[in-house]
Design a protein around this motif. Structure first.
Motif, PDB file in Angstrom:
ATOM      1  N   HIS A   8       0.797  -1.226   0.000  1.00 44.64           N
ATOM      2  CA  HIS A   8       0.000   0.000   0.000  1.00 44.64           C
ATOM      3  C   HIS A   8       0.834   1.282   0.000  1.00 44.64           C
ATOM      4  CE1 HIS A   8      -3.095  -2.894   0.769  1.00 44.64           C
ATOM      5  NE2 HIS A   8      -4.018  -1.949   0.676  1.00 44.64           N
ATOM      6  N   LEU A  11      -0.085   4.253  -2.250  1.00 45.89           N
ATOM      7  CA  LEU A  11      -1.131   5.201  -1.882  1.00 45.89           C
ATOM      8  C   LEU A  11      -0.567   6.432  -1.186  1.00 45.89           C
ATOM      9  CD1 LEU A  11      -3.936   2.764  -0.668  1.00 45.89           C
ATOM     10  CD2 LEU A  11      -3.670   3.849  -2.918  1.00 45.89           C
ATOM     11  N   SER A  66      -6.968   8.584   6.050  1.00 48.20           N
ATOM     12  CA  SER A  66      -7.490   7.527   5.195  1.00 48.20           C
ATOM     13  C   SER A  66      -7.246   7.959   3.759  1.00 48.20           C
ATOM     14  CB  SER A  66      -8.989   7.339   5.445  1.00 48.20           C
ATOM     15  OG  SER A  66      -9.516   6.366   4.573  1.00 48.20           O
ATOM     16  N   ASN A  68      -7.795   6.346  -0.217  1.00 47.68           N
ATOM     17  CA  ASN A  68      -8.268   5.219  -1.018  1.00 47.68           C
ATOM     18  C   ASN A  68      -7.728   5.312  -2.435  1.00 47.68           C
ATOM     19  OD1 ASN A  68     -10.353   7.290  -1.633  1.00 47.68           O
ATOM     20  ND2 ASN A  68     -11.217   5.619  -2.831  1.00 47.68           N
ATOM     21  N   ASP A  69      -7.682   4.177  -3.079  1.00 46.91           N
ATOM     22  CA  ASP A  69      -7.181   4.063  -4.445  1.00 46.91           C
ATOM     23  C   ASP A  69      -8.310   4.434  -5.403  1.00 46.91           C
ATOM     24  OD1 ASP A  69      -6.282   3.210  -6.959  1.00 46.91           O
ATOM     25  OD2 ASP A  69      -5.299   1.436  -6.147  1.00 46.91           O
ATOM     26  N   TYR A  74     -12.368   0.332  -3.035  1.00 50.41           N
ATOM     27  CA  TYR A  74     -12.384  -0.386  -1.757  1.00 50.41           C
ATOM     28  C   TYR A  74     -10.988  -0.710  -1.254  1.00 50.41           C
ATOM     29  CZ  TYR A  74     -17.389  -0.652  -2.148  1.00 50.41           C
ATOM     30  OH  TYR A  74     -18.716  -0.314  -2.243  1.00 50.41           O
ATOM     31  N   ARG A  75      -9.983  -0.382  -2.035  1.00 43.33           N
ATOM     32  CA  ARG A  75      -8.589  -0.538  -1.586  1.00 43.33           C
ATOM     33  C   ARG A  75      -8.200   0.752  -0.884  1.00 43.33           C
ATOM     34  NH1 ARG A  75      -3.441   0.595  -4.248  1.00 43.33           N
ATOM     35  NH2 ARG A  75      -1.855  -0.621  -3.169  1.00 43.33           N
ATOM     36  N   TYR A  76      -7.790   0.648   0.357  1.00 37.77           N
ATOM     37  CA  TYR A  76      -7.492   1.840   1.135  1.00 37.77           C
ATOM     38  C   TYR A  76      -6.359   1.577   2.111  1.00 37.77           C
ATOM     39  CZ  TYR A  76      -9.668  -0.394   5.126  1.00 37.77           C
ATOM     40  OH  TYR A  76      -9.949  -1.259   6.143  1.00 37.77           O
ATOM     41  N   GLU A  78      -5.418   3.133   6.016  1.00 39.46           N
ATOM     42  CA  GLU A  78      -5.652   4.021   7.147  1.00 39.46           C
ATOM     43  C   GLU A  78      -4.351   4.040   7.942  1.00 39.46           C
ATOM     44  OE1 GLU A  78      -8.117   4.412  11.310  1.00 39.46           O
ATOM     45  OE2 GLU A  78      -7.567   2.457  10.519  1.00 39.46           O
ATOM     46  N   HIS A 128      -5.597  -1.765   6.420  1.00 37.38           N
ATOM     47  CA  HIS A 128      -5.707  -1.647   4.961  1.00 37.38           C
ATOM     48  C   HIS A 128      -6.561  -2.765   4.406  1.00 37.38           C
ATOM     49  CE1 HIS A 128      -2.263  -4.255   5.740  1.00 37.38           C
ATOM     50  NE2 HIS A 128      -2.525  -4.813   4.565  1.00 37.38           N
TER      51      HIS A 128
END
Length: 129
Positions: A8, A11, A66, A68-69, A74-76, A78, A128
């Motif tokens: 991740h 992000l 937070s 998100n992609d 729904y890919r995130y 935190e 995540h």
């Protein structure tokens, strides 16, 4: 310090918006979309001393973000953390760096340059999907 999962990290390195949550003096949360950068250890945000979020982190340094992609909503990621320090930015250099990162051309420093600071956030936990 918490390690950001390799799956991740993108992000944090892409110019995406993070929702930065701070804690108001009355204990209620405040969240705002923010520009940010990641230096591999800290999240960096710029704000001014006249803003509520500055007053919030001055009173309680705990924060969460937070991200998100946009290609896979729904890919995130935190990240919970603490504002380790607040650095003066009297020239607006962090604002200029973030404006460049997010593709905003500038004609000089921001109007509130005399009040600019950088919030340096150390991650303490992540979640995540």
């Amino acid at each position: 310090m918490t390690t950001i999962p390799d799956s991740h990290t993108d992000l944090l390195t892409r110019p995406l918006y993070a929702h930065l949550a701070t804690i108001r003096p009355d204990g209620s949360p405040q969240a705002n979309p923010m520009w940010f950068s990641w230096d591999g250890q800290h999240l960096l945000f710029t704000t001014s001393t006249t803003r509520q979020k500055y007053r919030n982190v001055s009173g309680d340094p705990r924060v969460a973000i937070s991200v998100n992609d946009p290609d896979q909503p729904y890919r995130y990621l935190e990240v919970r953390g603490v504002v380790e320090r607040i650095e003066p930015d009297p020239t607006g250099s962090e604002f200029a760096a973030l404006a460049d990162r997010y593709g905003l051309p500038l004609d000089g420093p921001p109007g509130d340059v005399g009040h600019r600071v950088v919030l340096v956030v150390t991650p303490t936990a992540t979640s995540h999907q």
